[in-house]
Design an enzyme around this catalytic site. Structure first.
Site, mmCIF file in Angstrom:
data_model
loop_
_atom_site.group_PDB
_atom_site.id
_atom_site.type_symbol
_atom_site.label_atom_id
_atom_site.label_comp_id
_atom_site.label_asym_id
_atom_site.label_seq_id
_atom_site.Cartn_x
_atom_site.Cartn_y
_atom_site.Cartn_z
ATOM 1 N N LEU A 80 0.825 -1.211 0.000
ATOM 2 C CA LEU A 80 0.000 0.000 0.000
ATOM 3 C C LEU A 80 0.862 1.265 0.000
ATOM 4 C CD1 LEU A 80 -2.677 -0.985 2.704
ATOM 5 C CD2 LEU A 80 -2.551 -1.648 0.300
ATOM 6 N N ALA A 81 2.175 1.120 0.128
ATOM 7 C CA ALA A 81 3.041 2.311 0.223
ATOM 8 C C ALA A 81 3.027 3.073 -1.092
ATOM 9 C CB ALA A 81 4.470 1.894 0.554
ATOM 10 N N SER A 125 -4.786 1.704 -9.055
ATOM 11 C CA SER A 125 -5.672 2.865 -8.886
ATOM 12 C C SER A 125 -6.466 3.182 -10.150
ATOM 13 C CB SER A 125 -4.799 4.075 -8.524
ATOM 14 O OG SER A 125 -5.516 5.274 -8.690
ATOM 15 N N GLU A 127 -6.807 5.976 -11.171
ATOM 16 C CA GLU A 127 -6.073 7.027 -11.875
ATOM 17 C C GLU A 127 -5.384 6.480 -13.125
ATOM 18 O OE1 GLU A 127 -5.424 10.613 -11.339
ATOM 19 O OE2 GLU A 127 -7.383 10.169 -10.535
ATOM 20 N N TYR A 149 1.696 10.332 -11.082
ATOM 21 C CA TYR A 149 1.186 9.301 -10.165
ATOM 22 C C TYR A 149 0.504 8.171 -10.956
ATOM 23 C CZ TYR A 149 -1.968 7.002 -6.863
ATOM 24 O OH TYR A 149 -2.652 6.059 -6.122
#
Ligand code: NAP
Ligand code: F7E
Length: 328
Positions: A80-81, A125, A127, A149
Protein backbone atom coordinates in the site's frame (compact mmCIF):
# COMPACT_ATOMS: atom_id res chain seq x y z
CA UNK A 1 -1.88 -18.08 12.57
CA UNK A 2 -1.29 -16.27 9.27
CA UNK A 3 1.19 -13.40 9.04
CA UNK A 4 0.56 -10.33 6.87
CA UNK A 5 3.16 -7.72 5.99
CA UNK A 6 1.70 -4.30 5.11
CA UNK A 7 3.69 -1.50 3.48
CA UNK A 8 2.03 1.89 3.97
CA UNK A 9 0.61 0.69 7.30
CA UNK A 10 0.55 4.26 8.68
CA UNK A 11 -1.67 5.49 5.82
CA UNK A 12 -5.47 5.50 5.59
CA UNK A 13 -5.84 2.04 4.03
CA UNK A 14 -2.97 0.61 6.06
CA UNK A 15 -4.81 1.40 9.29
CA UNK A 16 -8.15 -0.01 8.10
CA UNK A 17 -6.47 -3.13 6.69
CA UNK A 18 -4.37 -3.73 9.81
CA UNK A 19 -7.50 -3.49 11.97
CA UNK A 20 -9.38 -5.84 9.62
CA UNK A 21 -6.57 -8.45 9.64
CA UNK A 22 -6.01 -8.24 13.42
CA UNK A 23 -9.74 -8.88 13.90
CA UNK A 24 -9.33 -11.97 11.69
CA UNK A 25 -6.55 -13.25 13.96
CA UNK A 26 -3.56 -12.37 11.75
CA UNK A 27 -0.13 -11.45 13.03
CA UNK A 28 0.42 -8.05 11.37
CA UNK A 29 3.85 -6.65 10.54
CA UNK A 30 3.95 -3.06 9.29
CA UNK A 31 6.64 -1.17 7.37
CA UNK A 32 7.54 2.27 8.72
CA UNK A 33 9.77 4.55 6.63
CA UNK A 34 12.26 6.62 8.64
CA UNK A 35 10.92 10.17 9.14
CA UNK A 36 12.11 12.95 11.45
CA UNK A 37 8.74 12.61 13.19
CA UNK A 38 6.79 9.37 12.75
CA UNK A 39 3.05 9.60 13.27
CA UNK A 40 0.85 6.69 14.27
CA UNK A 41 -2.36 8.72 14.71
CA UNK A 42 -4.34 6.46 12.38
CA UNK A 43 -3.25 3.29 14.19
CA UNK A 44 -3.96 5.03 17.51
CA UNK A 45 -7.48 5.83 16.20
CA UNK A 46 -8.18 2.07 16.25
CA UNK A 47 -6.04 1.53 19.35
CA UNK A 48 -3.91 -1.03 17.46
CA UNK A 49 -0.45 0.59 17.45
CA UNK A 50 0.86 -1.86 20.06
CA UNK A 51 -0.76 -4.88 18.34
CA UNK A 52 1.29 -4.42 15.15
CA UNK A 53 4.95 -5.30 14.80
CA UNK A 54 6.31 -2.09 13.29
CA UNK A 55 9.65 -2.35 11.49
CA UNK A 56 11.75 0.34 9.86
CA UNK A 57 12.28 0.02 6.13
CA UNK A 58 11.43 1.65 2.85
CA UNK A 59 9.96 0.38 -0.39
CA UNK A 60 12.74 2.15 -2.29
CA UNK A 61 15.29 0.00 -0.41
CA UNK A 62 15.12 -3.59 -1.69
CA UNK A 63 17.54 -4.83 0.98
CA UNK A 64 15.25 -3.67 3.80
CA UNK A 65 12.32 -5.56 2.23
CA UNK A 66 14.31 -8.78 1.76
CA UNK A 67 15.51 -8.64 5.37
CA UNK A 68 11.95 -8.17 6.67
CA UNK A 69 10.55 -11.02 4.53
CA UNK A 70 13.34 -13.34 5.69
CA UNK A 71 12.73 -12.42 9.33
CA UNK A 72 8.93 -12.51 9.50
CA UNK A 73 8.12 -15.05 6.72
CA UNK A 74 4.68 -13.56 5.90
CA UNK A 75 1.95 -15.49 4.10
CA UNK A 76 0.57 -12.32 2.51
CA UNK A 77 2.12 -8.99 1.51
CA UNK A 78 -0.05 -5.92 0.92
CA UNK A 79 1.85 -3.19 -0.93
CA UNK A 80 0.00 0.00 0.00
CA UNK A 81 3.04 2.31 0.22
CA UNK A 82 2.97 5.22 -2.20
CA UNK A 83 3.37 8.93 -2.71
CA UNK A 84 -0.39 8.90 -3.19
CA UNK A 85 -1.30 12.56 -3.69
CA UNK A 86 -1.91 13.12 -7.41
CA UNK A 87 -1.41 16.91 -7.21
CA UNK A 88 2.05 16.58 -5.66
CA UNK A 89 3.11 14.07 -8.31
CA UNK A 90 3.69 16.96 -10.79
CA UNK A 91 5.98 18.68 -8.27
CA UNK A 92 7.83 15.48 -7.34
CA UNK A 93 7.55 13.21 -10.40
CA UNK A 94 10.80 11.34 -9.79
CA UNK A 95 10.12 10.68 -6.11
CA UNK A 96 6.59 9.58 -7.02
CA UNK A 97 7.88 7.13 -9.63
CA UNK A 98 10.62 5.85 -7.29
CA UNK A 99 8.20 5.17 -4.43
CA UNK A 100 4.93 4.36 -6.20
CA UNK A 101 6.38 2.62 -9.27
CA UNK A 102 9.83 1.25 -8.44
CA UNK A 103 8.73 0.63 -4.84
CA UNK A 104 6.15 -1.85 -6.09
CA UNK A 105 8.76 -3.58 -8.25
CA UNK A 106 11.06 -3.82 -5.21
CA UNK A 107 8.27 -5.52 -3.25
CA UNK A 108 7.66 -8.04 -6.06
CA UNK A 109 11.38 -8.66 -6.46
CA UNK A 110 11.86 -9.09 -2.70
CA UNK A 111 9.13 -11.75 -2.70
CA UNK A 112 10.61 -13.50 -5.76
CA UNK A 113 14.08 -13.56 -4.16
CA UNK A 114 12.81 -14.73 -0.76
CA UNK A 115 9.86 -17.08 -1.25
CA UNK A 116 7.67 -16.77 -4.30
CA UNK A 117 4.81 -18.61 -2.57
CA UNK A 118 4.06 -15.43 -0.61
CA UNK A 119 0.86 -13.85 -1.94
CA UNK A 120 1.12 -10.21 -3.02
CA UNK A 121 -1.56 -7.53 -3.22
CA UNK A 122 -0.69 -4.44 -5.29
CA UNK A 123 -2.68 -1.25 -4.62
CA UNK A 124 -3.52 -0.15 -8.15
CA UNK A 125 -5.67 2.87 -8.89
CA UNK A 126 -8.49 4.18 -11.05
CA UNK A 127 -6.07 7.03 -11.87
CA UNK A 128 -4.63 4.56 -14.43
CA UNK A 129 -7.82 5.12 -16.49
CA UNK A 130 -7.22 8.90 -16.41
CA UNK A 131 -8.63 10.32 -19.65
CA UNK A 132 -11.26 7.61 -19.74
CA UNK A 133 -11.55 5.53 -22.89
CA UNK A 134 -14.96 4.10 -21.92
CA UNK A 135 -17.74 5.81 -19.93
CA UNK A 136 -17.74 3.03 -17.30
CA UNK A 137 -14.38 1.42 -16.52
CA UNK A 138 -13.77 -2.27 -15.84
CA UNK A 139 -10.78 -4.65 -15.96
CA UNK A 140 -10.75 -4.56 -19.80
CA UNK A 141 -10.86 -0.78 -20.25
CA UNK A 142 -7.72 0.62 -21.89
CA UNK A 143 -5.57 2.83 -19.65
CA UNK A 144 -4.65 6.50 -20.22
CA UNK A 145 -3.00 7.93 -17.08
CA UNK A 146 -2.93 11.74 -16.78
CA UNK A 147 -0.37 12.37 -14.00
CA UNK A 148 3.06 11.11 -12.95
CA UNK A 149 1.19 9.30 -10.17
CA UNK A 150 -1.11 7.55 -12.66
CA UNK A 151 1.82 6.59 -14.87
CA UNK A 152 3.79 5.17 -11.93
CA UNK A 153 0.75 3.15 -10.79
CA UNK A 154 0.37 1.76 -14.30
CA UNK A 155 4.02 0.63 -14.27
CA UNK A 156 3.42 -1.09 -10.92
CA UNK A 157 0.21 -2.70 -12.20
CA UNK A 158 1.86 -4.17 -15.29
CA UNK A 159 4.84 -5.36 -13.23
CA UNK A 160 2.37 -7.17 -10.97
CA UNK A 161 0.73 -8.82 -14.00
CA UNK A 162 4.17 -9.63 -15.41
CA UNK A 163 5.43 -11.26 -12.18
CA UNK A 164 2.19 -13.27 -12.05
CA UNK A 165 2.69 -14.49 -15.61
CA UNK A 166 6.48 -14.96 -15.73
CA UNK A 167 7.38 -16.11 -12.20
CA UNK A 168 4.19 -18.02 -11.37
CA UNK A 169 3.65 -15.73 -8.40
CA UNK A 170 0.32 -15.12 -6.64
CA UNK A 171 0.33 -11.39 -7.40
CA UNK A 172 -3.05 -9.68 -7.56
CA UNK A 173 -3.82 -6.11 -8.57
CA UNK A 174 -6.79 -4.26 -7.09
CA UNK A 175 -7.82 -1.31 -9.26
CA UNK A 176 -9.48 0.67 -6.49
CA UNK A 177 -11.50 3.78 -7.21
CA UNK A 178 -11.36 6.68 -4.71
CA UNK A 179 -12.14 5.62 -1.17
CA UNK A 180 -12.34 7.89 1.82
CA UNK A 181 -12.89 7.87 5.59
CA UNK A 182 -12.27 9.94 8.71
CA UNK A 183 -8.63 8.77 8.34
CA UNK A 184 -8.21 10.34 4.88
CA UNK A 185 -5.32 12.82 4.57
CA UNK A 186 -6.42 16.45 4.87
CA UNK A 187 -5.14 17.40 1.42
CA UNK A 188 -7.59 15.13 -0.45
CA UNK A 189 -10.76 16.87 -1.53
CA UNK A 190 -13.32 14.92 0.55
CA UNK A 191 -11.47 15.49 3.80
CA UNK A 192 -10.66 19.10 2.89
CA UNK A 193 -14.41 19.64 2.49
CA UNK A 194 -15.56 17.77 5.62
CA UNK A 195 -12.89 19.45 7.77
CA UNK A 196 -13.96 22.88 6.43
CA UNK A 197 -17.64 22.08 7.00
CA UNK A 198 -16.85 21.26 10.63
CA UNK A 199 -14.81 24.46 11.08
CA UNK A 200 -17.34 26.69 9.30
CA UNK A 201 -20.28 25.30 11.26
CA UNK A 202 -18.34 25.77 14.53
CA UNK A 203 -17.52 29.38 13.58
CA UNK A 204 -13.73 29.12 13.22
CA UNK A 205 -13.52 29.32 9.41
CA UNK A 206 -15.50 31.22 6.79
CA UNK A 207 -14.40 30.29 3.27
CA UNK A 208 -13.26 27.10 1.56
CA UNK A 209 -11.05 27.51 -1.51
CA UNK A 210 -11.14 24.55 -3.90
CA UNK A 211 -9.94 23.89 -7.46
CA UNK A 212 -12.02 22.28 -10.21
CA UNK A 213 -15.58 21.84 -8.91
CA UNK A 214 -16.78 19.95 -12.00
CA UNK A 215 -14.53 16.88 -11.69
CA UNK A 216 -16.44 13.70 -10.86
CA UNK A 217 -15.31 10.71 -8.86
CA UNK A 218 -16.63 7.28 -7.87
CA UNK A 219 -16.19 7.58 -4.10
CA UNK A 220 -16.47 4.62 -1.70
CA UNK A 221 -15.63 3.95 1.95
CA UNK A 222 -12.10 2.73 2.82
CA UNK A 223 -13.45 0.35 5.47
CA UNK A 224 -15.39 -1.52 2.78
CA UNK A 225 -12.53 -1.54 0.29
CA UNK A 226 -9.87 -3.20 2.47
CA UNK A 227 -12.11 -6.29 2.64
CA UNK A 228 -11.83 -6.53 -1.15
CA UNK A 229 -8.02 -6.48 -0.87
CA UNK A 230 -8.10 -9.42 1.53
CA UNK A 231 -10.66 -11.35 -0.54
CA UNK A 232 -8.38 -11.07 -3.59
CA UNK A 233 -5.64 -12.94 -1.72
CA UNK A 234 -8.09 -15.64 -0.49
CA UNK A 235 -9.25 -16.36 -4.06
CA UNK A 236 -7.97 -19.56 -5.70
CA UNK A 237 -5.95 -17.69 -8.33
CA UNK A 238 -4.24 -14.31 -8.69
CA UNK A 239 -6.07 -11.80 -10.85
CA UNK A 240 -6.98 -8.14 -11.43
CA UNK A 241 -10.16 -6.66 -9.98
CA UNK A 242 -11.89 -3.29 -10.17
CA UNK A 243 -13.30 -2.11 -6.83
CA UNK A 244 -15.82 0.73 -7.04
CA UNK A 245 -19.38 1.78 -6.20
CA UNK A 246 -20.60 2.33 -9.78
CA UNK A 247 -21.80 5.87 -8.92
CA UNK A 248 -20.07 9.13 -9.73
CA UNK A 249 -20.48 12.51 -8.00
CA UNK A 250 -19.01 15.94 -8.77
CA UNK A 251 -17.11 18.09 -6.27
CA UNK A 252 -20.21 20.33 -6.31
CA UNK A 253 -22.36 17.31 -5.29
CA UNK A 254 -19.85 16.58 -2.50
CA UNK A 255 -20.11 20.17 -1.24
CA UNK A 256 -23.89 20.06 -1.48
CA UNK A 257 -24.21 16.87 0.62
CA UNK A 258 -21.59 18.01 3.15
CA UNK A 259 -22.81 21.58 3.76
CA UNK A 260 -26.47 20.46 3.75
CA UNK A 261 -25.72 18.07 6.62
CA UNK A 262 -24.99 21.02 8.93
CA UNK A 263 -27.77 23.21 7.47
CA UNK A 264 -25.50 25.45 5.36
CA UNK A 265 -25.56 26.46 1.69
CA UNK A 266 -22.22 25.56 0.08
CA UNK A 267 -22.52 28.37 -2.48
CA UNK A 268 -22.13 30.93 0.32
CA UNK A 269 -18.80 29.46 1.48
CA UNK A 270 -17.01 27.71 -1.40
CA UNK A 271 -14.85 29.46 -3.99
CA UNK A 272 -13.03 27.93 -6.93
CA UNK A 273 -9.50 29.15 -7.58
CA UNK A 274 -7.71 28.31 -10.85
CA UNK A 275 -4.36 28.07 -9.00
CA UNK A 276 -5.62 24.76 -7.56
CA UNK A 277 -6.47 23.27 -10.95
CA UNK A 278 -4.23 20.40 -12.10
CA UNK A 279 -2.01 20.58 -15.21
CA UNK A 280 -4.02 17.67 -16.64
CA UNK A 281 -7.32 16.74 -15.01
CA UNK A 282 -9.10 13.41 -14.74
CA UNK A 283 -12.58 14.72 -15.41
CA UNK A 284 -14.74 11.74 -14.56
CA UNK A 285 -14.33 8.23 -13.20
CA UNK A 286 -17.00 5.57 -12.74
CA UNK A 287 -16.18 1.91 -12.15
CA UNK A 288 -17.91 -1.38 -12.78
CA UNK A 289 -17.00 -3.91 -10.07
CA UNK A 290 -19.21 -6.77 -11.28
CA UNK A 291 -16.18 -9.08 -11.50
CA UNK A 292 -15.36 -8.52 -7.80
CA UNK A 293 -19.02 -9.12 -6.94
CA UNK A 294 -19.34 -12.32 -8.96
CA UNK A 295 -15.89 -13.79 -8.20
CA UNK A 296 -15.18 -12.58 -4.67
CA UNK A 297 -18.69 -11.87 -3.40
CA UNK A 298 -17.63 -8.29 -2.64
CA UNK A 299 -20.08 -5.39 -2.69
CA UNK A 300 -19.75 -1.89 -1.18
CA UNK A 301 -21.84 -1.47 1.98
CA UNK A 302 -21.60 2.26 2.73
CA UNK A 303 -23.33 4.93 0.60
CA UNK A 304 -21.65 8.17 -0.49
CA UNK A 305 -23.95 10.20 1.80
CA UNK A 306 -23.31 7.92 4.81
CA UNK A 307 -19.58 8.20 4.26
CA UNK A 308 -19.57 12.01 3.97
CA UNK A 309 -21.71 12.29 7.11
CA UNK A 310 -19.40 9.89 9.00
CA UNK A 311 -16.43 12.08 8.04
CA UNK A 312 -18.17 15.29 9.15
CA UNK A 313 -19.13 13.75 12.50
CA UNK A 314 -15.50 12.74 13.13
CA UNK A 315 -14.20 16.17 12.05
CA UNK A 316 -16.73 17.96 14.27
CA UNK A 317 -15.53 15.99 17.32
CA UNK A 318 -11.88 16.70 16.52
CA UNK A 319 -12.39 20.44 15.84
CA UNK A 320 -14.49 20.80 19.02
CA UNK A 321 -11.61 19.28 21.02
CA UNK A 322 -9.13 21.65 19.35
CA UNK A 323 -11.36 24.62 20.20
CA UNK A 324 -11.68 23.46 23.82
CA UNK A 325 -7.87 23.25 24.07
CA UNK A 326 -7.56 26.72 22.50
CA UNK A 327 -5.63 25.32 19.52
CA UNK A 328 -7.43 27.39 16.87
P1 NAP B 1 -1.83 7.21 2.11
O1 NAP B 1 -2.75 7.51 3.24
O2 NAP B 1 -1.17 8.33 1.39
O3 NAP B 1 -0.72 6.20 2.67
C1 NAP B 1 0.48 5.97 1.98
C2 NAP B 1 1.45 5.24 2.90
O4 NAP B 1 2.67 4.97 2.20
C3 NAP B 1 1.82 6.00 4.17
O5 NAP B 1 1.83 5.10 5.25
C4 NAP B 1 3.25 6.47 3.87
O6 NAP B 1 4.02 6.67 5.04
C5 NAP B 1 3.75 5.27 3.09
N1 NAP B 1 4.97 5.56 2.34
C6 NAP B 1 5.25 6.66 1.58
N2 NAP B 1 6.49 6.56 1.07
C7 NAP B 1 7.01 5.39 1.51
C8 NAP B 1 8.24 4.73 1.31
N3 NAP B 1 9.20 5.26 0.54
N4 NAP B 1 8.44 3.52 1.89
C9 NAP B 1 7.48 2.98 2.67
N5 NAP B 1 6.28 3.56 2.92
C10 NAP B 1 6.05 4.75 2.32
O7 NAP B 1 -2.59 6.34 0.98
P2 NAP B 1 -3.96 5.50 1.10
O8 NAP B 1 -5.09 6.37 0.74
O9 NAP B 1 -3.96 4.74 2.36
O10 NAP B 1 -3.77 4.50 -0.13
C11 NAP B 1 -3.10 3.25 0.04
C12 NAP B 1 -2.58 2.79 -1.31
O11 NAP B 1 -3.66 2.65 -2.23
C13 NAP B 1 -1.60 3.76 -1.98
O12 NAP B 1 -0.69 2.99 -2.72
C14 NAP B 1 -2.48 4.55 -2.92
O13 NAP B 1 -1.71 5.06 -3.98
C15 NAP B 1 -3.45 3.48 -3.36
N6 NAP B 1 -4.78 3.92 -3.76
C16 NAP B 1 -5.50 4.73 -2.93
C17 NAP B 1 -6.79 5.07 -3.28
C18 NAP B 1 -7.62 5.95 -2.40
O14 NAP B 1 -8.63 6.48 -2.87
N7 NAP B 1 -7.29 6.09 -1.12
C19 NAP B 1 -7.33 4.58 -4.47
C20 NAP B 1 -6.57 3.74 -5.27
C21 NAP B 1 -5.30 3.39 -4.89
P3 NAP B 1 4.30 8.21 5.50
O15 NAP B 1 2.95 8.79 5.80
O16 NAP B 1 5.19 8.06 6.67
O17 NAP B 1 4.96 8.88 4.32
O1 F7E C 1 -8.96 14.88 -5.96
C1 F7E C 1 -10.54 17.85 -7.48
C2 F7E C 1 -9.25 17.33 -8.11
O2 F7E C 1 -6.96 14.78 -4.48
C3 F7E C 1 -10.22 14.51 -6.46
C4 F7E C 1 -5.85 9.44 -4.38
O3 F7E C 1 -6.18 8.63 -3.28
O4 F7E C 1 -7.82 8.81 -5.57
C5 F7E C 1 -7.11 9.92 -5.06
O5 F7E C 1 -6.74 10.80 -6.12
C6 F7E C 1 -10.71 15.54 -7.46
C7 F7E C 1 -9.69 15.95 -8.53
O6 F7E C 1 -8.12 12.64 -5.22
C8 F7E C 1 -9.63 20.29 -4.99
O7 F7E C 1 -8.86 18.19 -9.19
C9 F7E C 1 -11.00 20.17 -6.65
O8 F7E C 1 -10.34 16.01 -9.77
O9 F7E C 1 -9.20 14.06 -3.56
P1 F7E C 1 -8.27 14.12 -4.71
P2 F7E C 1 -7.63 12.02 -6.60
O10 F7E C 1 -6.75 12.94 -7.35
O11 F7E C 1 -8.84 11.52 -7.33
C10 F7E C 1 -7.12 8.01 -6.53
C11 F7E C 1 -8.00 6.86 -6.93
C12 F7E C 1 -5.78 7.61 -6.05
O12 F7E C 1 -5.29 6.54 -6.39
C13 F7E C 1 -4.98 8.65 -5.35
O13 F7E C 1 -3.93 8.06 -4.59
O14 F7E C 1 -11.02 16.74 -6.75
N1 F7E C 1 -10.36 18.99 -6.58
N2 F7E C 1 -10.57 21.00 -5.69
C14 F7E C 1 -9.49 19.03 -5.55
N3 F7E C 1 -8.66 18.10 -5.08
C15 F7E C 1 -7.90 18.44 -3.99
N4 F7E C 1 -7.06 17.52 -3.47
N5 F7E C 1 -7.99 19.66 -3.41
C16 F7E C 1 -8.84 20.65 -3.87
O15 F7E C 1 -8.89 21.76 -3.34
Amino acid sequence: MKTAFITGVTGQDGAYLAKFLLDKGYRVVGLVPQRSTSSFWRLDYFNITDSIELVYGDVTDLSSLVKILRTFKPDEVYNLAAQSFVGVSWDQPILTCNVTGMGALNVLEAVRLTDNNIKVYQASSSEMFGEVQEPIQNENTPFYPRSPYGVSKLFAHWMTVNYRESHDMFASSGILFNHESPLRGLSFVTRKVTDAVARISLGVQDKLILGNLNAKRDWGFAGDYVEAMWLMLQHDKPDTFVVSTGLSHSIKDLCDVAFNYVGLNWKEHVESNASLFRPAEVNILMGNSDKAKETLGWVPKTSFKEMVEMMIEADMKRVEKEIAKGHM
